[in-house]
Write a protein that holds these residues in place. Structure first.
Motif, PDB file in Angstrom:
ATOM      1  N   ALA A  63     -23.261  22.712  13.422  1.00 17.40           N
ATOM      2  CA  ALA A  63     -23.615  24.123  13.266  1.00 17.40           C
ATOM      3  C   ALA A  63     -24.210  24.661  14.565  1.00 17.40           C
ATOM      4  O   ALA A  63     -23.854  25.747  15.043  1.00 17.40           O
ATOM      5  CB  ALA A  63     -24.607  24.270  12.119  1.00 17.40           C
ATOM      6  N   ALA A  64     -25.119  23.860  15.175  1.00 13.90           N
ATOM      7  CA  ALA A  64     -25.727  24.289  16.443  1.00 13.90           C
ATOM      8  C   ALA A  64     -24.654  24.450  17.511  1.00 13.90           C
ATOM      9  O   ALA A  64     -24.714  25.366  18.348  1.00 13.90           O
ATOM     10  CB  ALA A  64     -26.784  23.287  16.886  1.00 13.90           C
ATOM     11  N   ALA A  65     -23.660  23.545  17.477  1.00 11.25           N
ATOM     12  CA  ALA A  65     -22.585  23.640  18.465  1.00 11.25           C
ATOM     13  C   ALA A  65     -21.823  24.948  18.271  1.00 11.25           C
ATOM     14  O   ALA A  65     -21.449  25.613  19.251  1.00 11.25           O
ATOM     15  CB  ALA A  65     -21.645  22.444  18.319  1.00 11.25           C
ATOM     16  N   GLY A  66     -21.614  25.326  16.971  1.00 14.24           N
ATOM     17  CA  GLY A  66     -20.939  26.601  16.709  1.00 14.24           C
ATOM     18  C   GLY A  66     -21.713  27.765  17.277  1.00 14.24           C
ATOM     19  O   GLY A  66     -21.169  28.641  17.963  1.00 14.24           O
ATOM     20  N   VAL A  67     -23.044  27.766  17.010  1.00 16.38           N
ATOM     21  CA  VAL A  67     -23.886  28.851  17.527  1.00 16.38           C
ATOM     22  C   VAL A  67     -23.852  28.868  19.052  1.00 16.38           C
ATOM     23  O   VAL A  67     -23.702  29.910  19.689  1.00 16.38           O
ATOM     24  CB  VAL A  67     -25.327  28.696  17.010  1.00 16.38           C
ATOM     25  CG1 VAL A  67     -26.223  29.741  17.653  1.00 16.38           C
ATOM     26  CG2 VAL A  67     -25.358  28.800  15.498  1.00 16.38           C
ATOM     27  N   ALA A  68     -23.973  27.649  19.632  1.00 14.83           N
ATOM     28  CA  ALA A  68     -24.021  27.566  21.093  1.00 14.83           C
ATOM     29  C   ALA A  68     -22.692  28.005  21.704  1.00 14.83           C
ATOM     30  O   ALA A  68     -22.660  28.639  22.765  1.00 14.83           O
ATOM     31  CB  ALA A  68     -24.348  26.135  21.521  1.00 14.83           C
ATOM     32  N   ALA A  69     -21.584  27.689  21.014  1.00 18.22           N
ATOM     33  CA  ALA A  69     -20.281  28.071  21.550  1.00 18.22           C
ATOM     34  C   ALA A  69     -20.150  29.581  21.628  1.00 18.22           C
ATOM     35  O   ALA A  69     -19.474  30.116  22.513  1.00 18.22           O
ATOM     36  CB  ALA A  69     -19.173  27.485  20.681  1.00 18.22           C
ATOM     37  N   VAL A  70     -20.828  30.267  20.708  1.00 14.59           N
ATOM     38  CA  VAL A  70     -20.760  31.728  20.729  1.00 14.59           C
ATOM     39  C   VAL A  70     -21.773  32.299  21.712  1.00 14.59           C
ATOM     40  O   VAL A  70     -21.471  33.198  22.498  1.00 14.59           O
ATOM     41  CB  VAL A  70     -20.996  32.280  19.314  1.00 14.59           C
ATOM     42  CG1 VAL A  70     -21.041  33.811  19.346  1.00 14.59           C
ATOM     43  CG2 VAL A  70     -19.904  31.783  18.384  1.00 14.59           C
ATOM     44  N   SER A  71     -23.022  31.758  21.652  1.00 13.02           N
ATOM     45  CA  SER A  71     -24.106  32.400  22.427  1.00 13.02           C
ATOM     46  C   SER A  71     -24.162  31.920  23.872  1.00 13.02           C
ATOM     47  O   SER A  71     -24.828  32.533  24.693  1.00 13.02           O
ATOM     48  CB  SER A  71     -25.438  32.140  21.736  1.00 13.02           C
ATOM     49  OG  SER A  71     -25.685  30.755  21.716  1.00 13.02           O
ATOM     50  N   ARG A  72     -23.516  30.806  24.156  1.00  8.29           N
ATOM     51  CA  ARG A  72     -23.461  30.282  25.532  1.00  8.29           C
ATOM     52  C   ARG A  72     -24.836  30.131  26.187  1.00  8.29           C
ATOM     53  O   ARG A  72     -25.127  30.762  27.205  1.00  8.29           O
ATOM     54  CB  ARG A  72     -22.606  31.202  26.424  1.00  8.29           C
ATOM     55  CG  ARG A  72     -21.220  31.415  25.917  1.00  8.29           C
ATOM     56  CD  ARG A  72     -20.411  30.145  26.105  1.00  8.29           C
ATOM     57  NE  ARG A  72     -19.151  30.212  25.394  1.00  8.29           N
ATOM     58  CZ  ARG A  72     -18.061  30.783  25.899  1.00  8.29           C
ATOM     59  NH1 ARG A  72     -18.111  31.316  27.075  1.00  8.29           N
ATOM     60  NH2 ARG A  72     -16.956  30.799  25.201  1.00  8.29           N
ATOM     61  N   PRO A  73     -25.733  29.321  25.612  1.00  7.38           N
ATOM     62  CA  PRO A  73     -27.066  29.182  26.221  1.00  7.38           C
ATOM     63  C   PRO A  73     -27.034  28.255  27.433  1.00  7.38           C
ATOM     64  O   PRO A  73     -26.073  27.487  27.618  1.00  7.38           O
ATOM     65  CB  PRO A  73     -27.883  28.555  25.096  1.00  7.38           C
ATOM     66  CG  PRO A  73     -26.873  27.738  24.342  1.00  7.38           C
ATOM     67  CD  PRO A  73     -25.554  28.452  24.443  1.00  7.38           C
TER      68      PRO A  73
END
Lengths: 468, 621
Positions: B43-53
């Motif tokens: 799930a975190a990877a999904g969020v990170a893939a969108v938000s690009r931190p």
């Protein structure tokens, strides 16, 4: 002679009154309860000490022409009073419930009074009176135990003292004839113009008297006998406290009269210093009796102290503080070593074997005091020796300094002869050791305190020297 | 949204560490915890893939440690996290109560975290740290059944081989520091000065080839199969071996900046793809076949990096991860059911277990490069880029993809062949049962993902994919080319399947050579291990015979000199000391002479001394 403000002599007055009071009080006190006298004497000593400290702190001084109260006098008073106090405490083990305990204290106080008067004397007649007051009670004290070694020591002490006393009085007479006065100030003015042989004879004769009190060569013969023969607390006192007054008097005599009057004064003083330190050290080398060894060691210490007297022509700001500091340091170390002897009642060096295992604190105190006598840093004698060595060098007495350094190294030999057995196993079987008496509590306390003081003074040498 | 990045790498790492230190006490809860941690990481990877931190923390002086998610790593973290979740879910059924599950899942999670750090690292320092952790954990995972000496030996061999390649990364870090990329940024490698850039790129290339089991390092992957099947499914699909290819794609600008790196990588990848494909074809063990196939497929990723096809390379990376983990998991199912991995022993396995059979078929067809599955698209994109370098590597690549279809067909033919009559219904799996959800779900999901990625063949989807990776404008395969390669794959697949079903493939030439992994291990043993061992022995002998003997000789010399000094020199010193002592004793004896004890002599001595002193004073002036 001007009138003297009695307040400047308060410590001396307290001692004199305490001596008379102790005599009377002791006479009316039952023999079993003479411990009270000791308490009173201790109180008087503390009062005198307080008076001295107050006077020193307020800078009170006086010069009546016959007796001077200055820094040297203050310092000697402090050291002497502390020394007497330590002796009283040492004697608590030996002389408690002794039938003549109060007499012991009276004699001790009178001798201390004489010693303090010696240090302040600035007139030959006052000096002679102080000499007699400082000597005669000691003859009685040395023979106090009424045993044969004590009697022999007392006799030799007395007869040599008699010779020196006569010489001192003869010297005073000769100098009166030469200078027309006995006051130091007057003599310093008059002696340069007086007949040379007369002045030399007088000066040497006076010197002989003071050297006897100090225990220096060539009138040192009594020192080993007294150290060995007298009761241990008395030996501790006699080999320590009178020297303080005598050396202060010698310094004052050399500084105020001879430094200006006789420019070649330094050589005979340096010769005496060299002879004392060398002969004392060599004499101590082969001794097997601890107290006799300490006696010879004090002769050598007088030699080092006489370097200050020989260096009066040098830097005064270095010589006098150095001498006074050395006197204090020497008193702590020597009394500490004697306190261990008192505590153990041991005679020979071998008797001390195994001391470290049985009584580690006593052994450590002895080590500190003996190394202190050698002059090992950080003990106080190191600083004193350093100051006097420097003073000798400044006064162009380099050869004397080298000789003193060689003597210091050599002295390590006999002190180590005493120290090493402490850490060896005792030769005695254990049950025999257990039967031997426990060490005196008071003496042990004095030994540990003296060792601590020796270390403390050494570490705090800077501030203490600043006061002198 | 840096929290998503921290959660992505931190969560698996922390849960894994806790499981590891808890030991066997954690066994009952290990599997749920691990699946939950991996799911949250996904799930975190999904969020990170969108938000690009991106985050950066100070580490060494002037060298911060940085993590960031960009287009490239977004694909990678999603792939890694998804495959890890699927594999862990599968493993929760596979690893029974008798296994040390706390240790297994702890190691798997830590390994996943290390891989996630590897793909998100922005600098060589962080990369090196994660890379090393990954290598060490791979040793622990391959040697998971440490009770068997052969498995531990295999783990050691795999570890030492990859570790030897890892040294290249140190060379690269040193070259980057020396060349002026002070902060060790990966993006700064391309801008290094000439010589240092070559050294850095060479180091990274060696490390990546080693990790990705490309020629000549391939043999370690054969040994890596000694681990549990889920370990193979995770390590040899989306992580570990994939890390090397991914790293090459990431530093593609630096590769392009050097003239030599591209051709070298293309040829290395092409050779690996072809030769290891042949190796795969000749394996009789399913897991060995899959392992060799992994090398072969990753060869295409390496080729992509060399040819500059980021889009094709990443598609190959992702699609291969999904397909290969699926294949390994199916192999695990059959291994558990039949107790064998031999192709002969697996005859008819797909018929007995239809779900696994279907999933295996999807994976195998994908690996074969059959249209419209994603690996077909990926290979064609890579080959289109390679074609720009010349026809030779293109031809080799095309042959390699045909070989891929051949070994896929061989495996399919084995598992779909009819069940031998004598085994009948008496086989252990005779009583068919519905697979548990924890087994069915990952298989279904991975199969769906494998098929779903095929959508990227559509031009619109392909454009989005390229934009995502920032690789727009690369060469596109023309339609005829794709048709030819698809047809080739289909024909080879069909032909091989037919031949295998008739039992004719066994006669193919080169079986012994390719079946033994091209003799790579023997070659490494002969060319590297033995010379090194001989050198070490020679040096040990040098140490014993020259250095140690020299030291001993020095010591003997000192002792002898000391003896000499004692016998000759010290005598003099002794005598001097003795003379001083006896002199002092004599003087001391003299000093005691005046102390006669007789008073009149004291008097005389004192008076004489004083008179002399007075005389001195008088005579001095």
């Amino acid at each position: 002679m001007e009138s003297v403000d009695p307040l400047t002599l308060l410590p001396e007055l307290i001692l004199a009154l305490a001596a008379v009071g102790a005599l009377l009080f002791g006479s009316w006190t039952p023999r079993r309860r003479q411990g009270r006298v000791r308490l009173c004497v201790t109180a008087a000593l503390l009062a005198a000490l307080a008076a001295t400290l107050v006077a020193a702190a307020t800078g009170t001084g006086s010069d009546s022409g016959g007796h001077t109260v200055d820094t040297a006098t203050h310092a000697v008073r402090v050291v002497v009073l502390v020394g007497v106090l330590a002796t009283v405490l040492l004697a608590a083990d030996t002389f408690a419930a002794h039938p003549r305990e109060s007499e012991f204290h009276v004699l001790l106080l009178l001798a201390a009074l004489g010693t303090m008067a010696l240090a302040g004397a600035s007139d030959l007649l006052v000096l002679a009176a102080a000499y007699l007051l400082a000597s005669i009670p000691l003859y009685a004290l040395v023979g106090f135990a009424k045993d044969s070694p004590g009697t022999e020591a007392a006799l030799k002490f007395y007869l040599l003292g008699a010779l020196s006393g006569i010489l001192l009085l003869t010297g005073a007479t000769l100098l009166l004839g030469a200078g027309g006065t006995t006051g130091y100030a007057g003599l310093a003015d008059a002696l340069p113009g007086a007949p040379r042989a007369l002045v030399a004879a007088g000066v040497i004769a006076v010197l002989a008297g003071l050297l006897f009190k100090a225990g220096g060569v060539p009138v040192h013969f009594w020192v080993p006998d007294v150290a060995e023969g007298a009761p241990a607390p008395v030996a501790a006192f006699v080999t320590t406290v009178p020297k303080i007054g005598a050396l202060a008097a010698l310094y004052r005599w050399g500084d105020q009269v001879l430094a200006g009057a006789a420019p070649d004064w330094a050589l005979p003083a340096a010769l005496l210093a060299a002879a004392s330190m060398t002969l004392g050290n060599l004499g101590a080398f082969l001794q097997t009796d601890a107290r006799r060894l300490l006696g010879y060691s004090t002769v050598s210490q007088v030699g080092y102290l006489l370097m200050a007297v020989a260096a009066v022509g040098g830097r005064a700001d270095l010589v006098q503080p150095g001498l006074l500091f050395y006197l204090g340091a020497y008193t702590a170390a020597n009394l500490g070593a004697f306190a261990v002897v008192c505590a153990l009642r041991a005679r020979t060096l071998e008797d001390h074997a195994g001391l470290f295992r049985d009584h580690p604190w006593l052994a450590l105190s002895l080590v500190v005091c003996l190394l202190g006598l050698v002059g090992t840093p950080p003990t106080a004698v190191f600083v004193g020796k350093l100051a006097l060595f420097t003073a000798a060098l400044e006064a162009d007495l380099g050869w004397l300094m080298v000789l003193a350094a060689v003597n210091t190294v050599a002295s390590l030999f006999y002190y180590l002869r005493w120290i090493l057995p402490l850490f060896r196993a005792s030769g005695e079987p254990p049950e025999e050791r257990e039967r031997s008496e426990p060490p005196g509590r008071w003496s042990t306390g004095v030994a540990v305190t003296a060792a601590a003081a020796s270390l403390g003074m050494g570490i705090a040498a800077g501030p203490v020297l600043g006061l002198l | 949204m840096t929290a998503s990045l921290w959660a992505l790498v931190g969560l698996p790492a922390m849960v894994g560490a806790v499981l590891l230190v808890s030991g066997r006490r954690a066994d009952p809860v290990a599997a749920p915890c691990a699946v939950a941690a991996a799911g949250l990481a996904l799930a975190a990877a999904g969020v990170a893939a969108v938000s690009r931190p991106s985050v950066s923390v100070p580490m060494l002086a002037g060298i911060p440690a940085g993590l960031a998610v960009d287009g490239l790593s977004a694909v990678a973290v999603l792939t890694v996290a998804a495959v890890a979740t699927a594999v862990l879910l599968f493993a929760s059924a596979e690893m029974g109560a008798d296994q040390a599950r706390g240790r297994f899942f702890g190691l798997m999670l830590l390994f996943t975290a290390a891989m996630l750090v590897t793909v998100t690292a922005t600098d060589l320092f962080t990369l090196l740290a994660a890379w090393e952790v990954m290598g060490a954990l791979s040793y622990a995972l391959i040697g998971y059944w440490w009770g068997e000496a052969s498995r531990v030996r295999s783990a050691t061999l795999a570890f030492v081989t990859t570790r030897a390649g890892d040294l290249g990364l140190y060379l690269a870090a040193g070259a980057a520091l020396a060349g002026g990329a002070g902060a060790l940024q990966l993006s700064g490698l391309a801008a290094l000065d000439g010589g240092w850039r070559d050294a850095a790129v060479a180091g990274v290339v060696v490390a990546a080839l080693g990790k990705s089991a490309q020629l000549p390092f391939s043999f370690w992957l054969s040994h890596a199969m000694a681990g549990p099947t889920p370990v193979s499914a995770l390590l040899h699909s989306a992580t570990m071996v994939a890390a090397g290819g991914y790293l090459l794609v990431r530093i593609e600008p630096a590769l392009a900046a050097t003239a030599w790196a591209g051709p070298v990588l293309v040829w290395a990848g092409a050779a690996t793809a072809l030769l290891l494909g042949a190796v795969a074809f000749h394996q009789s063990d399913l897991k060995q076949l899959l392992a060799a196939s992994t090398c072969s497929q990753l060869g295409f990723v390496v080729m992509a990096a060399g040819a500059g096809s980021v889009g094709g390379g990443m598609l190959q990376f992702t699609a291969h991860a999904a397909a290969k983990s699926l294949l390994f998991l199916c192999a695990g199912v059959w291994l558990a059911a039949r107790g064998t991995q031999e192709l002969d022993g697996l005859r008819g396995a797909a018929r007995r277990r239809p779900l696994a059979g279907a999933a295996f078929t999807v994976g195998a067809l994908a690996v074969a490069g059959l249209p419209p599955l994603p690996l077909w698209t990926a290979k064609d994109e890579v080959l289109a880029a390679v074609l720009h370098l010349g026809p030779a590597p293109y031809a080799v690549g095309l042959a390699a993809s045909a070989v891929g279809a051949a070994y896929a067909a061989r495996a399919l033919a084995a598992v779909w062949s009819p069940v031998p009559a004598e085994e009948g219904g008496a086989s252990p799996e005779g009583s068919e049962q519905r697979p548990p959800p924890s087994e069915a779900l990952p298989l279904a999901a991975l199969a769906a993902a494998t098929v779903g990625l095929g959508v990227l063949v559509l031009p619109a989807a392909a454009r989005w994919w390229r934009a995502l990776l920032g690789a727009a404008g690369g060469p596109q395969p023309p339609a005829w080319e794709m048709a030819v390669s698809g047809l080739l794959a289909a024909v080879v697949l069909a032909a091989t399947w037919w031949m295998c079903a008739r039992g004719r493939a066994e006669a193919a030439s080169g079986r012994r050579w390719a079946g033994g992994w091209l003799g790579l291990e023997t070659a490494a043993d002969t060319l590297v291990v033995r010379p090194v061992a001989a050198l070490a022995q020679a040096l040990a002998a040098f140490d014993d015979r020259v250095l140690a003997r020299g030291v001993r000789a020095c010591a003997d010399g000192v002792t002898r000199t000391a003896d000499l000094a004692r016998s000759r020199g010290e005598t003099g010193a002794d005598e001097a000391v003795r003379a001083v002592a006896s002199g002092a004793r004599t003087l001391a004896a003299w000093a005691l002479r005046p102390q006669t004890g007789l008073l009149h002599q004291y008097y005389v001595q004192a008076v004489v001394a004083l008179v002399v002193l007075a005389a001195v004073v008088v005579l001095m002036r």
